[in-house]
Design a protein around this motif. Structure first.
Motif, PDB file in Angstrom:
ATOM      1  N   HIS A 121       1.105   3.990  -3.192  1.00 57.82           N
ATOM      2  CA  HIS A 121       0.707   5.387  -3.015  1.00 57.82           C
ATOM      3  C   HIS A 121       1.908   6.307  -2.754  1.00 57.82           C
ATOM      4  O   HIS A 121       1.722   7.475  -2.415  1.00 57.82           O
ATOM      5  CB  HIS A 121      -0.298   5.505  -1.876  1.00 57.82           C
ATOM      6  CG  HIS A 121      -1.633   4.903  -2.202  1.00 57.82           C
ATOM      7  ND1 HIS A 121      -2.542   5.505  -3.048  1.00 57.82           N
ATOM      8  CD2 HIS A 121      -2.190   3.723  -1.824  1.00 57.82           C
ATOM      9  CE1 HIS A 121      -3.609   4.740  -3.159  1.00 57.82           C
ATOM     10  NE2 HIS A 121      -3.433   3.655  -2.436  1.00 57.82           N
ATOM     11  N   ASN A 160     -10.643   6.472   1.719  1.00 54.61           N
ATOM     12  CA  ASN A 160     -10.577   7.684   0.897  1.00 54.61           C
ATOM     13  C   ASN A 160      -9.120   8.063   0.688  1.00 54.61           C
ATOM     14  O   ASN A 160      -8.521   8.779   1.492  1.00 54.61           O
ATOM     15  CB  ASN A 160     -11.344   8.831   1.563  1.00 54.61           C
ATOM     16  CG  ASN A 160     -11.495  10.032   0.643  1.00 54.61           C
ATOM     17  OD1 ASN A 160     -10.829  10.127  -0.386  1.00 54.61           O
ATOM     18  ND2 ASN A 160     -12.364  10.959   1.008  1.00 54.61           N
ATOM     19  N   THR A 161      -8.553   7.590  -0.407  1.00 52.21           N
ATOM     20  CA  THR A 161      -7.126   7.822  -0.682  1.00 52.21           C
ATOM     21  C   THR A 161      -6.826   9.275  -1.032  1.00 52.21           C
ATOM     22  O   THR A 161      -5.658   9.667  -1.079  1.00 52.21           O
ATOM     23  CB  THR A 161      -6.639   6.914  -1.820  1.00 52.21           C
ATOM     24  OG1 THR A 161      -7.449   7.128  -2.981  1.00 52.21           O
ATOM     25  CG2 THR A 161      -6.718   5.446  -1.418  1.00 52.21           C
ATOM     26  N   PHE A 181       0.836  -1.200   0.000  1.00 51.83           N
ATOM     27  CA  PHE A 181       0.000   0.000   0.000  1.00 51.83           C
ATOM     28  C   PHE A 181       0.874   1.253   0.000  1.00 51.83           C
ATOM     29  O   PHE A 181       0.616   2.203  -0.753  1.00 51.83           O
ATOM     30  CB  PHE A 181      -0.907  -0.013   1.239  1.00 51.83           C
ATOM     31  CG  PHE A 181      -1.841   1.173   1.327  1.00 51.83           C
ATOM     32  CD1 PHE A 181      -3.045   1.176   0.646  1.00 51.83           C
ATOM     33  CD2 PHE A 181      -1.504   2.283   2.105  1.00 51.83           C
ATOM     34  CE1 PHE A 181      -3.915   2.274   0.726  1.00 51.83           C
ATOM     35  CE2 PHE A 181      -2.355   3.373   2.194  1.00 51.83           C
ATOM     36  CZ  PHE A 181      -3.559   3.370   1.502  1.00 51.83           C
ATOM     37  N   HIS A 198     -10.380  -0.733   8.360  1.00 52.50           N
ATOM     38  CA  HIS A 198      -8.986  -0.407   8.040  1.00 52.50           C
ATOM     39  C   HIS A 198      -8.323   0.287   9.229  1.00 52.50           C
ATOM     40  O   HIS A 198      -8.988   0.989   9.996  1.00 52.50           O
ATOM     41  CB  HIS A 198      -8.910   0.514   6.816  1.00 52.50           C
ATOM     42  CG  HIS A 198      -9.566  -0.052   5.599  1.00 52.50           C
ATOM     43  ND1 HIS A 198     -10.483   0.643   4.853  1.00 52.50           N
ATOM     44  CD2 HIS A 198      -9.439  -1.272   4.999  1.00 52.50           C
ATOM     45  CE1 HIS A 198     -10.893  -0.095   3.848  1.00 52.50           C
ATOM     46  NE2 HIS A 198     -10.284  -1.261   3.918  1.00 52.50           N
ATOM     47  N   ILE A 202      -4.517  11.146   1.200  1.00 49.75           N
ATOM     48  CA  ILE A 202      -3.076  10.943   1.106  1.00 49.75           C
ATOM     49  C   ILE A 202      -2.425  12.138   0.420  1.00 49.75           C
ATOM     50  O   ILE A 202      -1.445  12.706   0.911  1.00 49.75           O
ATOM     51  CB  ILE A 202      -2.754   9.647   0.339  1.00 49.75           C
ATOM     52  CG1 ILE A 202      -3.291   8.436   1.098  1.00 49.75           C
ATOM     53  CG2 ILE A 202      -1.242   9.508   0.114  1.00 49.75           C
ATOM     54  CD1 ILE A 202      -3.151   7.118   0.354  1.00 49.75           C
ATOM     55  N   ILE A 232      -7.282   6.454   5.321  1.00 42.41           N
ATOM     56  CA  ILE A 232      -6.719   6.755   4.006  1.00 42.41           C
ATOM     57  C   ILE A 232      -6.856   5.587   3.033  1.00 42.41           C
ATOM     58  O   ILE A 232      -6.437   5.697   1.881  1.00 42.41           O
ATOM     59  CB  ILE A 232      -5.240   7.184   4.108  1.00 42.41           C
ATOM     60  CG1 ILE A 232      -4.371   6.057   4.662  1.00 42.41           C
ATOM     61  CG2 ILE A 232      -5.110   8.449   4.961  1.00 42.41           C
ATOM     62  CD1 ILE A 232      -2.876   6.361   4.607  1.00 42.41           C
ATOM     63  N   VAL A 233      -7.453   4.500   3.489  1.00 44.10           N
ATOM     64  CA  VAL A 233      -7.747   3.383   2.583  1.00 44.10           C
ATOM     65  C   VAL A 233      -9.132   3.598   1.978  1.00 44.10           C
ATOM     66  O   VAL A 233      -9.335   3.440   0.770  1.00 44.10           O
ATOM     67  CB  VAL A 233      -7.686   2.030   3.319  1.00 44.10           C
ATOM     68  CG1 VAL A 233      -7.989   0.896   2.336  1.00 44.10           C
ATOM     69  CG2 VAL A 233      -6.316   1.825   3.966  1.00 44.10           C
ATOM     70  N   ASP A 263      -4.764   9.167   8.774  1.00 45.01           N
ATOM     71  CA  ASP A 263      -3.894  10.330   8.683  1.00 45.01           C
ATOM     72  C   ASP A 263      -3.915  11.084  10.010  1.00 45.01           C
ATOM     73  O   ASP A 263      -4.543  10.656  10.982  1.00 45.01           O
ATOM     74  CB  ASP A 263      -4.284  11.238   7.507  1.00 45.01           C
ATOM     75  CG  ASP A 263      -5.645  11.910   7.681  1.00 45.01           C
ATOM     76  OD1 ASP A 263      -6.178  11.928   8.804  1.00 45.01           O
ATOM     77  OD2 ASP A 263      -6.176  12.418   6.679  1.00 45.01           O
TER      78      ASP A 263
END
Length: 210
Positions: free
Chosen positions: A12, A66-67, A8, A53, A70, A63-64, A57
């Motif tokens: 990213h 809603n990426t 992951f 998850h 990131i 952040i998984v 942040d």
């Protein structure tokens, strides 16, 4: 770190220095450690309600799920320009940030008619590290002058960067912030020296702060 987490991070492009192990720590301890060490993400946190998850942040967002968070968090470490711009048509001052040339950024704002005007002129810009954080803090310092109800042209996204105040009020706020926080100015540019008309604006306090 297990293989899934490493995959992951690699996908990213998250540097290992930007993430910490939160196992055994309270929420307060996690936030304090992240803030003190300028860490953006943590794993082994409380599972998110949606899918369980455990990577979040600094603001506790998963952040998984809603990426997009990131990219937003990465911006807080970016180097760029905090700029002050003005609109004579609307008597507005804008505090924004950009990692590109401020003149190019202003051109894009005018083409999108941010604040329902296309006469934005960049007056001053200061290059610094952590530019997104600096921008947000300065906007908070000026929030009592914030204009509400102005959008990014035809987009249904309200601008939080527009203020009803004199240029000198904005400049004073910016300079005080850099001085008080002891932030290093990598570069400083003044694009417009004839600023009298931008100081003819009124400092108008948003009614909610009266």
């Amino acid at each position: 770190m297990d293989t899934n987490l490493l995959d992951f991070l690699e996908y990213h492009k998250i540097d290992k220095s930007d993430i910490m192990d939160a196992k055994g720590l309270s929420i307060t301890e996690i936030k304090n450690k992240m803030k003190t060490n300028n860490i953006l993400f943590a794993y082994n946190t409380t599972p998110c309600e949606k899918s369980g998850h455990t990577i979040r942040d600094r603001h506790s967002h998963c952040i998984v799920c809603n990426t997009a968070h990131i990219a937003f968090m990465k911006r807080t470490k970016a180097t760029g320009y905090v700029y002050i711009a003005g609109s004579i048509i609307k008597n507005y001052i804008k505090i924004g940030m950009t990692t590109e040339d401020p003149i190019k950024r202003i051109g894009k704002l005018n083409s999108r008619k941010v604040g329902n005007t296309n006469d934005w002129i960049v007056i001053k810009a200061i290059k610094c590290d952590h530019v997104n954080m600096v921008e947000i803090d300065i906007q908070k310092a000026l929030q009592k002058y914030k204009v509400e109800g102005e959008y990014y042209g035809d987009e249904s996204i309200e601008s939080v960067e527009i203020f009803r105040c004199k240029y000198n009020k904005a400049l004073e706020t910016v300079e005080n912030y850099f001085r008080d926080k002891q932030i290093n100015k990598k570069e400083e540019k003044t694009y417009l020296f004839n600023i009298e008309k931008y100081n003819n604006f009124r400092n108008i306090v948003n009614p909610k702060y009266l």
